[in-house]
Design an enzyme around this catalytic site. Structure first.
Site, PDB file in Angstrom:
ATOM      1  N   GLU A 245      -4.321  -3.380   0.071  1.00 31.58           N
ATOM      2  CA  GLU A 245      -3.775  -2.165  -0.534  1.00 31.58           C
ATOM      3  C   GLU A 245      -2.772  -1.502   0.401  1.00 31.58           C
ATOM      4  O   GLU A 245      -3.108  -1.184   1.546  1.00 31.58           O
ATOM      5  CB  GLU A 245      -4.896  -1.167  -0.822  1.00 31.58           C
ATOM      6  CG  GLU A 245      -5.977  -1.668  -1.751  1.00 31.58           C
ATOM      7  CD  GLU A 245      -7.106  -0.654  -1.903  1.00 31.58           C
ATOM      8  OE1 GLU A 245      -7.593  -0.497  -3.025  1.00 31.58           O
ATOM      9  OE2 GLU A 245      -7.486  -0.024  -0.896  1.00 31.58           O
ATOM     10  N   CYS A 246      -1.565  -1.270  -0.056  1.00 33.63           N
ATOM     11  CA  CYS A 246      -0.549  -0.487   0.644  1.00 33.63           C
ATOM     12  C   CYS A 246      -0.310  -1.026   2.059  1.00 33.63           C
ATOM     13  O   CYS A 246       0.393  -2.019   2.230  1.00 33.63           O
ATOM     14  CB  CYS A 246      -0.933   0.983   0.644  1.00 33.63           C
ATOM     15  SG  CYS A 246       0.460   2.092   0.978  1.00 33.63           S
ATOM     16  N   GLY A 247      -0.875  -0.419   3.084  1.00 36.64           N
ATOM     17  CA  GLY A 247      -0.729  -0.950   4.432  1.00 36.64           C
ATOM     18  C   GLY A 247      -1.243  -2.362   4.545  1.00 36.64           C
ATOM     19  O   GLY A 247      -0.705  -3.188   5.297  1.00 36.64           O
TER      20      GLY A 247
ATOM     21  N   THR B 268      -1.122  -4.995  -3.502  1.00 39.29           N
ATOM     22  CA  THR B 268      -0.384  -3.958  -4.219  1.00 39.29           C
ATOM     23  C   THR B 268      -0.256  -2.726  -3.344  1.00 39.29           C
ATOM     24  O   THR B 268      -1.037  -2.534  -2.402  1.00 39.29           O
ATOM     25  CB  THR B 268      -1.099  -3.592  -5.536  1.00 39.29           C
ATOM     26  OG1 THR B 268      -0.385  -2.543  -6.201  1.00 39.29           O
ATOM     27  CG2 THR B 268      -2.532  -3.134  -5.271  1.00 39.29           C
TER      28      THR B 268
END
Length: 457
Positions: free
Chosen positions: A334-336, A425
């Site tokens: 997720e993200c990072g 994502t």
């Protein structure tokens, strides 16, 4: 019980306050943390909640209160989840504090909607630097904007002097008293960086000094007696109080990246995984040489852009994750975590470092511009609500399998990528929204489709 009455087996009462503000940047978290510490010093149990999707503020508030801090959001988590968490807190707390997000009427649903639904009196925190009587006018406008909320008082933040306080207090309507005036003092404010507050773990001792200073300032205003003397609020459990998700993840070990680079984790997500039977093992992609034995892997968001060099240098960890990927272990990034899975990442000093290379693409920071908002991830395993909040961008990535669906906009949301059993994502997922889908995502076997919404929270 801890200093409050239970009306019946189906309800519990506890004094509760919703800390709101006319806008972001008014000092809500600073004041909420000081309130929690002030009462903790009196050996009171204070349960704090944060409105909306947030990882940084809850950890600061948890340190201040000495209690776990959950997020409450009517869209992302749902009314039943919020109701259950508040009820559970009321059964063991002397006071409940709920910190709002943005301005009290901003967003759909807003902080005011949450306060109205649960009957929570609101205390307005306002940075009064550069105004006096106008602060009173703004508070009066907020108090009269809706008739389904109650403003219990004002905490004037960054007050310049005793005379400044007098001018504000004299202008306030009788129905909205001045509860406290917090002095204009840099020693009280909480340190910030891009995306929000500096992580609590990085500045623990510094935060302690700020909490104590804030508690002293509010104690001098007599605020402890005012809060503890407020009329208790009655909290009832959600109708699905007895619902517990099946042990879909029993026997499965999930390795969770948790260090200075990866730390954007809802406590509710960890709790749900354990309630579904998973064994969680934390590890550090920065400092650990190897991945712990596991059946699945979670790479949450955080600040990899601040630690890209260290991540690149840890080649033994990279090799272990590459082997896990090749062995088709389920991986959620997720993200990072997404940035870590790309081929490279350009950090805040414009230096480019090699990352895992599980996905084609390159990550880079893009100044102060960013992306944020509530979205639903349309995963093959089922829809899961969450949000996006980032100031980086990924380029050269493969064709996504889907895009997030925005809460109130038709444009496609964040891309969702899949390679082997890796799901990556920019979205941060709120697991309790759809436990069955999350169980599938982490490799559970057959999960009944009609059980998805029955086991929320």
């Amino acid at each position: 019980m801890s200093g409050h009455e239970t009306l019946s087996e189906a309800s519990a009462t506890c004094p509760a306050v919703f800390v709101a503000a006319p806008a972001s940047g008014q000092g809500k978290t600073t004041v909420t943390a000081a309130l929690a510490r002030m009462l903790r010093r009196r050996s009171k149990v204070v349960r704090v909640f944060k409105t909306g999707p947030d990882y940084l503020d809850p950890r600061v508030l948890a340190q201040a209160s000495g209690q776990p801090v959950d997020s409450l959001d009517l869209w992302m988590a749902g009314e039943a989840y919020c109701r259950r968490r508040l009820y559970e807190a009321a059964r063991q707390a002397d006071l409940i504090l709920v910190e709002g997000a943005m301005g009290l009427f901003d967003g759909e649903p807003s902080s005011a909607d949450l306060a109205s639904l649960f009957g929570l009196p609101m205390v307005i925190v306002m940075d009064v630097k550069g105004m006096a009587q106008t602060a009173a006018a703004l508070v009066a406008g907020l108090a009269g904007f809706r008739d389904d909320i109650r403003i219990a008082g004002l905490i004037a933040n960054a007050c310049g002097s005793a005379r400044h306080r007098e001018l504000i207090e004299a202008a306030l309507p009788e129905s909205v008293p001045l509860l406290a005036a917090v002095p204009r003092d840099p020693a009280l404010a909480l340190p910030e960086r891009h995306l929000g507050l500096v992580q609590a773990e990085e500045i623990r001792d510094d935060l302690e000094a700020r909490f104590e200073a804030g508690a002293e300032a509010l104690e001098a205003e007599g605020l402890a007696e005012a809060l503890l003397g407020m009329a208790p609020v009655a909290f009832t459990p959600a109708p699905t109080e007895a619902a517990v998700p099946p042990a879909w993840l029993a026997g499965r070990t999930i390795a969770v990246a948790r260090d200075a680079a990866f730390s954007f984790i809802y406590q509710a997500n960890l709790d749900l995984l354990e309630r579904m039977g998973a064994t969680l093992r934390s590890f550090s992609p920065l400092t650990d040489a190897h991945l712990p034995p596991c059946d699945a892997l979670w790479l949450p968001g955080g600040y990899p852009e601040l630690h890209a060099a260290g991540l690149a240098e840890n080649v033994t960890m990279r090799d272990d994750i590459l082997r896990a990927f090749a062995a088709d272990l389920p991986i959620l990034a997720e993200c990072g975590g997404l940035l870590y899975c790309l081929e490279s990442l350009t950090d805040t000093d414009e230096q480019t470092h090699a990352m895992l290379g599980l996905l084609p693409g390159h990550g880079a920071m893009r100044g102060r511009r960013g992306c944020q908002g509530m979205q639903t991830a349309g995963l093959p395993e089922g829809p899961v609500r969450g949000h996006a909040h980032h100031r980086s961008q990924a380029s050269g990535t493969p064709e996504p399998i889907a895009h997030g669906q925005r809460q109130r906009h038709s444009a496609p949301g964040e891309a969702i990528y899949r390679a082997r059993r890796l799901t990556a994502t920019y979205l941060h997922l709120f697991f309790p929204d759809n436990p069955a889908a999350v169980a599938r995502l982490f490799g559970a076997g057959a999960v009944e489709a009609d059980s998805i919404k029955e086991c929320q929270g």
